[in-house]
Design a protein around this motif. Structure first.
Motif, PDB file in Angstrom:
ATOM      1  N   MET A  72       0.838  -1.167   0.000  1.00 36.54           N
ATOM      2  CA  MET A  72       0.000   0.000   0.000  1.00 36.54           C
ATOM      3  C   MET A  72       0.887   1.235   0.000  1.00 36.54           C
ATOM      4  O   MET A  72       1.823   1.346   0.781  1.00 36.54           O
ATOM      5  N   SER A  73       0.535   2.171  -0.858  1.00 36.18           N
ATOM      6  CA  SER A  73       1.319   3.389  -0.945  1.00 36.18           C
ATOM      7  C   SER A  73       0.986   4.312   0.227  1.00 36.18           C
ATOM      8  O   SER A  73      -0.026   4.161   0.908  1.00 36.18           O
ATOM      9  N   GLN A  77       0.099   7.375  -0.015  1.00 35.37           N
ATOM     10  CA  GLN A  77      -1.119   8.105  -0.379  1.00 35.37           C
ATOM     11  C   GLN A  77      -2.366   7.282  -0.059  1.00 35.37           C
ATOM     12  O   GLN A  77      -3.333   7.801   0.490  1.00 35.37           O
ATOM     13  N   GLU A  78      -2.349   6.004  -0.379  1.00 33.80           N
ATOM     14  CA  GLU A  78      -3.497   5.135  -0.093  1.00 33.80           C
ATOM     15  C   GLU A  78      -3.727   5.016   1.407  1.00 33.80           C
ATOM     16  O   GLU A  78      -4.873   5.036   1.870  1.00 33.80           O
ATOM     17  N   ARG A  79      -2.665   4.914   2.164  1.00 39.45           N
ATOM     18  CA  ARG A  79      -2.781   4.828   3.624  1.00 39.45           C
ATOM     19  C   ARG A  79      -3.380   6.106   4.178  1.00 39.45           C
ATOM     20  O   ARG A  79      -4.278   6.079   5.020  1.00 39.45           O
ATOM     21  N   LYS A  80      -2.924   7.260   3.687  1.00 34.65           N
ATOM     22  CA  LYS A  80      -3.459   8.546   4.148  1.00 34.65           C
ATOM     23  C   LYS A  80      -4.946   8.676   3.809  1.00 34.65           C
ATOM     24  O   LYS A  80      -5.731   9.175   4.617  1.00 34.65           O
ATOM     25  N   GLU A  81      -5.323   8.242   2.618  1.00 34.95           N
ATOM     26  CA  GLU A  81      -6.731   8.301   2.220  1.00 34.95           C
ATOM     27  C   GLU A  81      -7.581   7.382   3.101  1.00 34.95           C
ATOM     28  O   GLU A  81      -8.695   7.748   3.488  1.00 34.95           O
ATOM     29  N   ARG A  82      -7.068   6.206   3.405  1.00 32.52           N
ATOM     30  CA  ARG A  82      -7.788   5.277   4.273  1.00 32.52           C
ATOM     31  C   ARG A  82      -7.936   5.873   5.671  1.00 32.52           C
ATOM     32  O   ARG A  82      -9.017   5.836   6.267  1.00 32.52           O
ATOM     33  N   GLU A  83      -6.870   6.464   6.205  1.00 33.68           N
ATOM     34  CA  GLU A  83      -6.927   7.085   7.530  1.00 33.68           C
ATOM     35  C   GLU A  83      -7.904   8.255   7.543  1.00 33.68           C
ATOM     36  O   GLU A  83      -8.642   8.447   8.505  1.00 33.68           O
ATOM     37  N   ARG A  84      -7.919   9.009   6.475  1.00 30.09           N
ATOM     38  CA  ARG A  84      -8.851  10.137   6.369  1.00 30.09           C
ATOM     39  C   ARG A  84     -10.294   9.632   6.374  1.00 30.09           C
ATOM     40  O   ARG A  84     -11.160  10.193   7.048  1.00 30.09           O
TER      41      ARG A  84
END
Length: 192
Positions: free
Chosen positions: A1-2, A4-11
């Protein structure tokens, strides 16, 4: 997982937490108790983090309303899918609607009573609101009667349900006659 993907998931997780907390607080203490300060304290994030998701309480109410409309549509469709025949579907629709309103008063208020910045019956009406109306229309169009526009009939039926929901909740209609009201509504309004 990139990253960016992790940040989007956390958001997305934070946003769900904000909305769940707002709903919980509103159901427990009313919408007046829902402030950005209280939400920030409860979710253990700063107010600027909360504002990075929503511009304020109005947007939170709107987001809760959209969630609620989706839930209400699902409840109506689930109830009507198990019913046999038009009369049973209409009665199941009415009960599911009234049950949702009674079980989720703060969410119901967010959908229909409070200013969440959402447009009803316009081109730019959000899809969850259109779908909630469609869930009613799907089950009411066949009982609208000859010469009656199904959309107009659905509006009148919906308005009647809304009146029953709000008047019962406010104590202006005694709850012991709730089932009789549903039966009367179905028998007198639906052309069966």
């Amino acid at each position: 997982m990139s990253v960016q993907e992790r940040k989007e998931r956390e958001r997305a997780v934070r946003e769900r937490l904000i909305l769940a907390t707002a709903r919980e607080l509103a159901e427990q203490q009313g919408w007046d108790a829902v402030t950005t300060r209280r939400l920030a304290e409860r979710i253990e994030y700063s107010q600027p983090v909360l504002y990075s998701h929503f511009r304020g309480k109005r947007e939170i109410i709107g987001a809760v309303a959209l969630e609620g409309a989706t839930e209400m549509a699902a409840a109506v469709r689930a109830a009507t899918s198990a019913a046999d025949g038009p009369r049973e579907r209409v009665a199941a629709l009415a009960r599911a609607y009234l049950d949702y309103a009674a079980d989720n008063p703060a969410v119901y208020d967010a959908i229909f009573q409070l200013d969440g910045g959402l447009a009803f019956a316009h081109e730019d009406t959000p899809e969850p609101l259109k779908d909630a109306f469609a869930a009613l229309l799907e089950n009411l169009q066949e009982v609208a009667g000859d010469g009656v526009h199904p959309g107009v009939f659905t509006e009148v039926f919906w308005a009647t349900l809304h009146g029953l929901a709000t008047l019962t909740r406010s104590g202006r209609l005694p709850s012991e006659y709730a089932e009789q009201r549903v039966e009367l509504l179905v028998d007198r309004l639906a052309a069966l």
